[in-house]
Design a protein around this motif. Structure first.
Motif, PDB file in Angstrom:
ATOM      1  N   GLU A 270     -11.299  40.785 -27.330  1.00  6.40           N
ATOM      2  CA  GLU A 270     -10.165  41.317 -28.079  1.00  6.40           C
ATOM      3  C   GLU A 270     -10.584  42.377 -29.097  1.00  6.40           C
ATOM      4  O   GLU A 270      -9.762  43.188 -29.528  1.00  6.40           O
TER       5      GLU A 270
ATOM      6  N   PRO B 265      -9.069  42.823 -22.949  1.00  6.37           N
ATOM      7  CA  PRO B 265      -8.410  42.056 -21.883  1.00  6.37           C
ATOM      8  C   PRO B 265      -7.450  42.892 -21.042  1.00  6.37           C
ATOM      9  O   PRO B 265      -7.383  42.723 -19.818  1.00  6.37           O
ATOM     10  N   SER B 266      -6.727  43.807 -21.678  1.00  3.36           N
ATOM     11  CA  SER B 266      -5.775  44.629 -20.911  1.00  3.36           C
ATOM     12  C   SER B 266      -6.499  45.575 -19.975  1.00  3.36           C
ATOM     13  O   SER B 266      -6.064  45.791 -18.832  1.00  3.36           O
TER      14      SER B 266
ATOM     15  N   PRO C 292     -13.939  40.151 -21.026  1.00  2.65           N
ATOM     16  CA  PRO C 292     -12.915  40.584 -21.981  1.00  2.65           C
ATOM     17  C   PRO C 292     -13.307  40.245 -23.411  1.00  2.65           C
ATOM     18  O   PRO C 292     -13.972  39.235 -23.674  1.00  2.65           O
TER      19      PRO C 292
ATOM     20  N   SER D 178      -8.849  49.446 -26.520  1.00  2.00           N
ATOM     21  CA  SER D 178      -8.300  49.334 -25.166  1.00  2.00           C
ATOM     22  C   SER D 178      -8.888  50.321 -24.176  1.00  2.00           C
ATOM     23  O   SER D 178      -8.863  50.079 -22.971  1.00  2.00           O
TER      24      SER D 178
ATOM     25  N   ALA E  23      -9.165  45.187 -12.590  1.00  2.01           N
ATOM     26  CA  ALA E  23      -9.038  44.233 -11.487  1.00  2.01           C
ATOM     27  C   ALA E  23      -7.969  44.684 -10.502  1.00  2.01           C
ATOM     28  O   ALA E  23      -8.160  44.602  -9.275  1.00  2.01           O
ATOM     29  N   ASN E  24      -6.848  45.184 -11.011  1.00  2.00           N
ATOM     30  CA  ASN E  24      -5.780  45.671 -10.131  1.00  2.00           C
ATOM     31  C   ASN E  24      -6.193  46.945  -9.399  1.00  2.00           C
ATOM     32  O   ASN E  24      -5.824  47.160  -8.246  1.00  2.00           O
TER      33      ASN E  24
ATOM     34  N   LYS F  37      -9.504  45.078 -18.674  1.00  2.00           N
ATOM     35  CA  LYS F  37     -10.074  44.254 -17.602  1.00  2.00           C
ATOM     36  C   LYS F  37      -9.025  43.972 -16.528  1.00  2.00           C
ATOM     37  O   LYS F  37      -9.313  44.016 -15.324  1.00  2.00           O
ATOM     38  N   GLU F  38      -7.796  43.691 -16.939  1.00  2.00           N
ATOM     39  CA  GLU F  38      -6.731  43.426 -15.974  1.00  2.00           C
ATOM     40  C   GLU F  38      -6.419  44.683 -15.159  1.00  2.00           C
ATOM     41  O   GLU F  38      -6.221  44.601 -13.941  1.00  2.00           O
ATOM     42  N   ARG F  39      -6.386  45.844 -15.812  1.00  2.00           N
ATOM     43  CA  ARG F  39      -6.110  47.080 -15.099  1.00  2.00           C
ATOM     44  C   ARG F  39      -7.213  47.396 -14.092  1.00  2.00           C
ATOM     45  O   ARG F  39      -6.948  47.859 -12.985  1.00  2.00           O
TER      46      ARG F  39
END
Length: 278
Positions: free
Chosen positions: A165, A187-188, A163, A169, A194-195, A190-192
């Motif tokens: 900043e 970071p956002s 990630p 995005s 991962a899900n 990366k989270e998406r």
């Protein structure tokens, strides 16, 4: 049974290089994945069969998907059978070394009578057809994977997400200066991602977007940058190219990426379009 496109069968077999079935295909994605402790290797196979009638035989319990794992260096040979097109089995890491061949099949597990399919070449006659127990109904070309501590892992193991900043995005950036290629994302995002990995359909999208682009860019770096060091990812890429007899200088990077990733769009075909490409 060894793969032989010229072998004659008394019944139609779905296979590359044969016209037994018209406008139909079988495609396989196979991988060997090492456990985190390096004690085990998991063989995974994902078989897509473009003939509804053959898939119906598996769903009806009359046939099975199969993959034979063969390693000449260790004399290891193991057949895996499954009622599902995606299946796996774990082996001791010492079982596989050097050249490993994976032979994908669909096989009859009981005698089958009265089989008919509109895609069978008319040269076989009108049918219906009969298959003895153990008959090969479909076969794909064997896939060869070279196993050692560095080069046998899937291409995706060469990458990791990091990630940052400062990255927009919906963008991503590549840094190939480390042993593993860093894919930098917000970071956002990366989270998406991962899900998204919890879904086979979403993994298909990831393979054909970020990871396909990353593999293509790494191939471009290898082709054009003579000063590239001896990073782990570069060794794996070079070994995979050699294993598949692919010349980096003779082909476009996007085509080579498709070969190294075992034609990732076939997975999109399967999960989204319900068909198998030619």
């Amino acid at each position: 049974m060894q793969f032989d496109p010229l072998r004659a069968f008394p019944y139609p077999v779905l296979r590359p290089g044969s016209s037994d079935y018209v406008d139909s295909a079988m495609q396989t994605v196979a991988e060997l994945i090492e456990s985190d402790d390096q004690l085990d290797i998991t063989a995974e196979a994902d078989i897509a069969v473009g003939v509804d009638e053959i898939r119906a035989l598996v769903e009806g319990g009359k046939a099975r998907y199969a993959a034979v794992i063969s390693c000449r260096d260790t004399y290891f040979r193991k057949a895996m059978l499954s009622a599902e097109p995606r299946f796996s089995e774990r082996f001791s890491a010492g079982s596989l070394r050097g050249e490993v061949l994976i032979y994908p099949y669909v096989v009859a597990i009981e005698a089958i009578n009265g089989f008919s399919c509109p895609w069978i070449n008319p040269e076989f006659g009108d049918g219906p057809f009969a298959f003895p127990s153990g008959a090969v109904l479909a076969v794909d070309e064997p896939q060869m994977i070279y196993v050692d501590r560095e080069t046998f892992k899937p291409i995706s193991s060469c990458f990791y997400l990091a990630p940052n900043e400062n990255v927009p995005s919906n963008e991503w950036q590549i840094d190939a200066s480390e042993d593993r290629v860093r894919i930098t994302v917000s970071p956002s995002l990366k989270e998406r991602i991962a899900n998204a990995r919890n879904s086979k359909e979403n993994r298909a999208i990831l393979l054909n977007s970020i990871y396909f682009g990353a593999v293509s860019q790494c191939l471009s770096i290898l082709k054009n940058n003579e000063d590239i060091g001896d990073q782990r990812w570069a060794r794996i890429f070079r070994q995979r190219l050699a294993d598949q007899h692919l010349d980096l200088d003779q082909h476009p990077e996007t085509w080579l990426a498709q070969q190294l990733m075992r034609h990732p769009f076939a997975i999109v075909d399967r999960y989204f379009f319900g068909e198998v490409g030619e």
